[in-house]
Design a protein around this motif. Structure first.
Motif, PDB file in Angstrom:
ATOM      1  N   GLU A 148      44.712   9.170  64.302  1.00  0.00           N
ATOM      2  CA  GLU A 148      45.677   9.806  63.402  1.00  0.00           C
ATOM      3  C   GLU A 148      45.511   9.260  61.979  1.00  0.00           C
ATOM      4  OE1 GLU A 148      50.429   9.592  62.737  1.00  0.00           O
ATOM      5  OE2 GLU A 148      49.783   9.779  64.822  1.00  0.00           O
ATOM      6  N   GLN A 149      45.734  10.106  60.997  1.00  0.00           N
ATOM      7  CA  GLN A 149      45.532   9.771  59.586  1.00  0.00           C
ATOM      8  C   GLN A 149      46.298   8.509  59.172  1.00  0.00           C
ATOM      9  OE1 GLN A 149      43.429  11.679  57.707  1.00  0.00           O
ATOM     10  NE2 GLN A 149      43.712  10.593  55.794  1.00  0.00           N
ATOM     11  N   HIS A 150      47.579   8.405  59.556  1.00  0.00           N
ATOM     12  CA  HIS A 150      48.366   7.228  59.188  1.00  0.00           C
ATOM     13  C   HIS A 150      47.740   5.947  59.740  1.00  0.00           C
ATOM     14  CE1 HIS A 150      51.730  10.165  58.603  1.00  0.00           C
ATOM     15  NE2 HIS A 150      51.900   9.393  57.534  1.00  0.00           N
ATOM     16  N   SER A 165      53.647   7.471  51.976  1.00  0.00           N
ATOM     17  CA  SER A 165      52.825   7.993  53.067  1.00  0.00           C
ATOM     18  C   SER A 165      53.545   7.965  54.410  1.00  0.00           C
ATOM     19  CB  SER A 165      51.501   7.239  53.165  1.00  0.00           C
ATOM     20  OG  SER A 165      51.685   5.971  53.734  1.00  0.00           O
ATOM     21  N   HIS A 220      56.526   8.753  54.907  1.00  0.00           N
ATOM     22  CA  HIS A 220      57.432   9.898  54.961  1.00  0.00           C
ATOM     23  C   HIS A 220      56.732  11.247  54.823  1.00  0.00           C
ATOM     24  CE1 HIS A 220      60.742   7.090  54.950  1.00  0.00           C
ATOM     25  NE2 HIS A 220      60.229   6.506  53.868  1.00  0.00           N
ATOM     26  N   ILE A 221      55.412  11.244  54.718  1.00  0.00           N
ATOM     27  CA  ILE A 221      54.662  12.493  54.574  1.00  0.00           C
ATOM     28  C   ILE A 221      54.091  12.887  55.932  1.00  0.00           C
ATOM     29  CG2 ILE A 221      52.646  13.574  53.494  1.00  0.00           C
ATOM     30  CD1 ILE A 221      53.053  11.757  51.092  1.00  0.00           C
ATOM     31  N   ASP A 222      54.203  14.164  56.256  1.00  0.00           N
ATOM     32  CA  ASP A 222      53.663  14.701  57.499  1.00  0.00           C
ATOM     33  C   ASP A 222      52.144  14.500  57.538  1.00  0.00           C
ATOM     34  OD1 ASP A 222      53.921  16.329  59.954  1.00  0.00           O
ATOM     35  OD2 ASP A 222      52.746  17.791  58.809  1.00  0.00           O
ATOM     36  N   VAL A 223      51.609  14.232  58.737  1.00  0.00           N
ATOM     37  CA  VAL A 223      50.183  13.948  58.896  1.00  0.00           C
ATOM     38  C   VAL A 223      49.315  15.091  58.372  1.00  0.00           C
ATOM     39  CG1 VAL A 223      48.356  13.520  60.583  1.00  0.00           C
ATOM     40  CG2 VAL A 223      50.548  12.404  60.840  1.00  0.00           C
ATOM     41  N   SER A 224      49.700  16.328  58.615  1.00  0.00           N
ATOM     42  CA  SER A 224      48.869  17.454  58.163  1.00  0.00           C
ATOM     43  C   SER A 224      48.816  17.519  56.638  1.00  0.00           C
ATOM     44  CB  SER A 224      49.390  18.775  58.739  1.00  0.00           C
ATOM     45  OG  SER A 224      50.699  19.047  58.267  1.00  0.00           O
ATOM     46  N   ILE A 225      49.907  17.227  55.985  1.00  0.00           N
ATOM     47  CA  ILE A 225      49.925  17.210  54.518  1.00  0.00           C
ATOM     48  C   ILE A 225      49.086  16.034  54.012  1.00  0.00           C
ATOM     49  CG2 ILE A 225      51.394  16.888  52.478  1.00  0.00           C
ATOM     50  CD1 ILE A 225      53.610  18.362  54.035  1.00  0.00           C
ATOM     51  N   LEU A 226      49.200  14.892  54.680  1.00  0.00           N
ATOM     52  CA  LEU A 226      48.435  13.712  54.290  1.00  0.00           C
ATOM     53  C   LEU A 226      46.934  13.977  54.411  1.00  0.00           C
ATOM     54  CD1 LEU A 226      49.094  10.862  53.308  1.00  0.00           C
ATOM     55  CD2 LEU A 226      49.018  10.104  55.685  1.00  0.00           C
ATOM     56  N   LYS A 227      46.527  14.662  55.484  1.00  0.00           N
ATOM     57  CA  LYS A 227      45.112  15.013  55.658  1.00  0.00           C
ATOM     58  C   LYS A 227      44.638  15.943  54.554  1.00  0.00           C
ATOM     59  CE  LYS A 227      44.194  14.462  60.549  1.00  0.00           C
ATOM     60  NZ  LYS A 227      43.717  15.090  61.766  1.00  0.00           N
TER      61      LYS A 227
END
Length: 126
Positions: A35-37, A87, A89-96
């Motif tokens: 996962e990105q996080h 980061s 608080h940001i959704d994984v899809s937005i972070l990607k």
């Protein structure tokens, strides 16, 4: 075995000063499905020993402007605190998507720089 490959490639890129973390995050998310996080947090831990080695080598070679490094470090720490809290608080899809946009911007900048350098070297040949 894939972890060894990822560590070596990221370490080499990091040691050259080109940002091994960018490669590390990419490899962890796409090759290992992390996962990105988690990939970004892992990158931060990876950064500690690789940066210590790079600092030692560059201090020996007198390549560091200490005043500038201290100033950048202070504000970099503040930015890291803000960025880490954002980061979370940001959704994984937005972070990607943000990371992808960042990589695209870096790629465009590198292509532009190489093109500019190539044109400059062509002018000096004549």
């Amino acid at each position: 075995m894939i972890e060894v490959f990822i560590g070596v490639v990221s370490g080499i890129v990091s040691g050259t000063g080109m940002g091994g973390g960018t490669i590390l995050i990419f490899l962890l998310t796409f090759m290992m499905g992390i996962e990105q996080h988690v990939a970004q947090a892992t990158n931060l831990i990876f950064f500690i020993p690789t940066s210590i080695v790079a600092i030692i080598v560059n201090l020996k070679n007198k390549n560091i402007d200490l005043k500038l490094a201290i100033m950048l470090s202070i504000f970099g720490i503040l930015g890291a605190i803000i960025g880490a809290n954002l980061s979370i608080h940001i959704d994984v899809s937005i972070l990607k998507k943000c990371f992808g946009i960042f990589l695209a911007i870096v790629a465009v900048n590198e292509i532009y720089s190489l093109t500019k350098q190539y044109k400059k070297s062509k002018k000096t040949e004549y």
